[in-house]
Design an enzyme around this catalytic site. Structure first.
Site, PDB file in Angstrom:
ATOM      1  CD  GLU A 436      -2.377   1.292   2.815  1.00  9.26           C
ATOM      2  OE1 GLU A 436      -2.965   2.343   3.146  1.00  9.26           O
ATOM      3  OE2 GLU A 436      -2.311   0.290   3.558  1.00  9.26           O
ATOM      4  CG  ASP A 509      -0.274   1.664   6.084  1.00  9.86           C
ATOM      5  OD1 ASP A 509       0.818   1.099   5.895  1.00  9.86           O
ATOM      6  OD2 ASP A 509      -0.541   2.812   5.672  1.00  9.86           O
ATOM      7  CG  ASP A 511      -4.451   2.647   8.488  1.00  5.54           C
ATOM      8  OD1 ASP A 511      -4.668   1.784   7.610  1.00  5.54           O
ATOM      9  OD2 ASP A 511      -3.909   3.736   8.230  1.00  5.54           O
ATOM     10  CG  ASP A 513      -7.820   4.704   4.863  1.00  5.36           C
ATOM     11  OD1 ASP A 513      -9.051   4.531   4.797  1.00  5.36           O
ATOM     12  OD2 ASP A 513      -7.287   5.824   4.939  1.00  5.36           O
TER      13      ASP A 513
END
Length: 645
Positions: A436, A509, A511, A513
């Protein structure tokens, strides 16, 4: 060279002379199962573990299909054991004349012993090999059998398939049925934790396929429970699958017929999505690889729709017939056949092979469809219109595939410019990190081992494939880049043997997103490159969540539990904790050390334990309707780990 060959030949001859009858092993009882468990249950991983439960449940369901059972209870206990109880007739307890042992003990200790071979006790059955419950017994640390029959309650206990006592009456009973309680042997199984979701998905399937049967599932590890009972059968099944879709006509088409002792039930309904969901069953066994019943269904559907479309002038004389592929888009269907002598490929029963079933299903479904569409012609128009659009989209997708194919031809035109390839050309040792963002991609490129690790950074989120046809999917730049890098094609062109990397690793990541991007990528691979998952080539990287600094020493923790344990361990030292939310927060050396070094990293291989459950999850999470997604999130909220707030 000749001399060496001669010496080798002499050694071989000598070895052959020493190979005598004494070298032939005879495995007594259930020892063969314990030596080669994968031959009987598929594998010793999570799939094989759950298969144990299904084998016992299948016996209860056979009683239900024979009309003697209407309740089944499955309980998962805190110690990892499972019990399956039914209110059927109870396994016979009288002495078997050939072996002079109680019939129940014969069933639990002798392979290929059961009441399902001559069609007298059971007209239709899923467990035809007679190895089901005996295999469960062999692969369990202990198994307790309780039988209610002939006004008495009977008990017997086993250890790794060996009876520990006689089958003994322990009191009177005013009911009938069987209870099997077992603990899988942890010296055999790599996985020991049963999944509530996987079990509930399979039990829900069974409840749909046996109308009126009530199945309870309780998980005493976390006090979760669910009950299934569907009087509508396969019609309710289709309605359930389409609850998060917009159907093209209100009620599913239902077809039922019997020919040559083969009972066929089909329910189907089209919706406005772009995916096909067809699930087939033979004697309630989910035939995930399809078989002759599916071929017969597809032939009948294509033939009936084309014929009625011509009659109703929805297809003109100059128009080509709709193909089976044209009619797949938006189709949800359940195909259930019940027959006396099913021929499955292997004990795990993934494909039906009876050649006569194809013609029987074709005939019954064709007649049923023609009758339905004659009576309700308004249902045909949206089906035909959707199929025509699907054909146009497939033509566009074919052109897009050809473009991608030309660009991804290894040794031909260039690979994607953003791909940092590895120097090795051996797919078995090569791995591709799909990363990402450019920032993390930059760190990964600097930190990797260039010999076998390739890096492909993505800019932003890829297309949600649940809401797009293949032609639109192929027009997405990020997806085209992935296809080009992998080199194995897509759709009709897909060939897993051309895959350039045998480990495809999604690294995002930790998180919200990152989780969304990971789900989008998983949906893409599941829908359009399932062979990569089936081949065991898709992985998810597990970057650390925390970096703990204690003086000059640093430690990495991959979960909140690890962080708590580390804090306890370093209680006497001054520590500082850094919470990683993005891969870009790590420098190349840290990213290599924690997430990319084969000797230290944690990779999770992506497996599809249950195709129907996986299909349902992706549809709910990535589909159009909000309400099913909200219900799913609420029901799984307690399972969330490492919540990013």
């Amino acid at each position: 060279m000749q001399r060496g060959s001669g010496e080798s030949m002499k050694t071989t001859v000598a070895n052959l002379k020493e190979y005598t009858a004494n070298d032939i092993q005879i495995l007594e009882g259930l020892e063969a199962v314990r030596r080669r468990p994968s031959m009987y249950i598929g594998d010793t991983g999570i799939r094989g573990l759950h298969h144990l439960v299904y084998e016992v449940v299948d016996n209860a369901i056979d009683e239900a299909m024979a009309g003697y059972c209407d309740q089944v209870s499955v309980i998962v206990y805190p110690d990892g054991s499972v019990s399956v109880e039914d209110n059927g007739r109870g396994i016979p307890v009288d002495t078997h004349p050939k072996v002079n042992k109680p019939a129940a003990e014969v069933v639990l200790t002798i392979l290929h012993a059961g009441g399902k071979f001559d069609n007298k006790a059971y007209q239709v059955s899923g467990g035809l090999h007679g190895v089901g419950v005996s295999v469960v017994n062999a692969l369990s640390t202990w198994l307790e059998l309780i039988i209610w029959r002939d006004g008495m309650e009977w008990h017997q206990r086993y250890s790794r398939g060996v009876p520990q006592c006689e089958l003994t009456p322990v009191g009177k009973a005013d009911r009938t049925g069987t209870k099997v309680h077992f603990l899988p042997d942890d010296t055999i199984f790599e996985e020991k934790d049963f999944s509530f979701d996987v079990l509930s998905s399979r039990l829900r399937e069974i409840a749909f396929l046996v109308p009126g049967l009530k199945i309870d599932l309780k998980d005493l590890r976390n006090n979760k429970s669910v009950a299934f009972k569907y009087d509508g059968g396969v019609i309710s099944f289709v309605e359930y699958l389409n609850r998060d879709k917009n159907p093209l006509f209100k009620e599913p088409i239902y077809i039922k017929g019997e020919k040559d002792d083969v009972l066929v039930e089909v329910a189907l309904q089209y919706n406005d999505s772009f995916q096909e969901r067809v699930f087939a069953f033979a004697n309630l066994i989910h035939t995930v690889e399809g078989g002759t019943h599916v071929v017969g269904f597809r032939t009948a559907l294509t033939r009936a729709v084309n014929e009625m479309a011509r009659r109703q002038k929805l297809l003109k004389d100059k128009d080509a017939n709709l193909s089976g592929d044209d009619l797949k888009e938006g189709l949800t269907a359940i195909i259930s056949v019940k027959l006396k002598e099913p021929q499955f490929e292997g004990q795990t029963k993934t494909k039906l092979g009876n050649s006569d079933v194809r013609g029987i299903v074709d005939s019954i479904v064709y007649d049923g469809l023609m009758a339905f569409l004659e009576e309700k012609p308004d249902c045909l128009r949206p089906i035909v219109e959707k199929a025509i659009k699907a054909r146009q989209a497939r033509d566009a997708a074919k052109k897009a595939r050809e473009l991608v194919r030309r660009k991804s031809a290894f040794g031909g035109l260039d690979l994607p410019g953003k791909l940092a390839d590895c120097s090795s050309k051996d797919p078995e040792e090569c791995e591709l990190y799909i990363v990402e963002g450019d920032s993390a991609g930059g760190s990964a490129k600097q930190g990797r081992n260039r010999t076998f690790q390739a890096i492909l950074p993505l800019r932003g989120k890829i297309l949600n494939v649940e809401k797009a046809r293949l032609d639109k999917v192929l027009s997405n730049a990020e997806i085209r880049t992935i296809i080009q890098a992998l080199g194995c094609g897509i759709g009709e062109d897909f060939d897993v043997n051309k895959l350039r990397y045998h480990r495809v690793i999604i690294m995002t990541d930790a998180d919200v997103d990152g989780a969304h991007i990971r789900t989008l990528l998983l949906a893409f691979f599941y829908r359009f490159m399932p062979g990569i998952i089936e081949g065991g080539h898709l992985y998810i990287a597990q970057p650390p969540l925390y970096r703990v600094q204690a003086g000059k020493s640093e430690y990495y923790c991959y979960s909140d539990k690890e962080l708590r344990n580390m804090a306890d361990k370093l209680a006497n030292k001054k520590i500082s904790v850094q919470r990683y939310k993005g891969l870009g927060e790590m420098n190349p050396e840290q990213l290599w050390k924690t997430t990319m070094d084969p000797n230290e990293r944690i990779l999770k291989r992506v497996d599809v334990e249950d195709a129907l459950a996986a299909d349902e999850y992706f549809t709910i999470l990535m589909g159009d309707k909000v309400e099913p997604r909200r219900e799913f999130i609420e029901s799984h909220a307690n399972e969330v780990r490492n919540l990013d707030v």
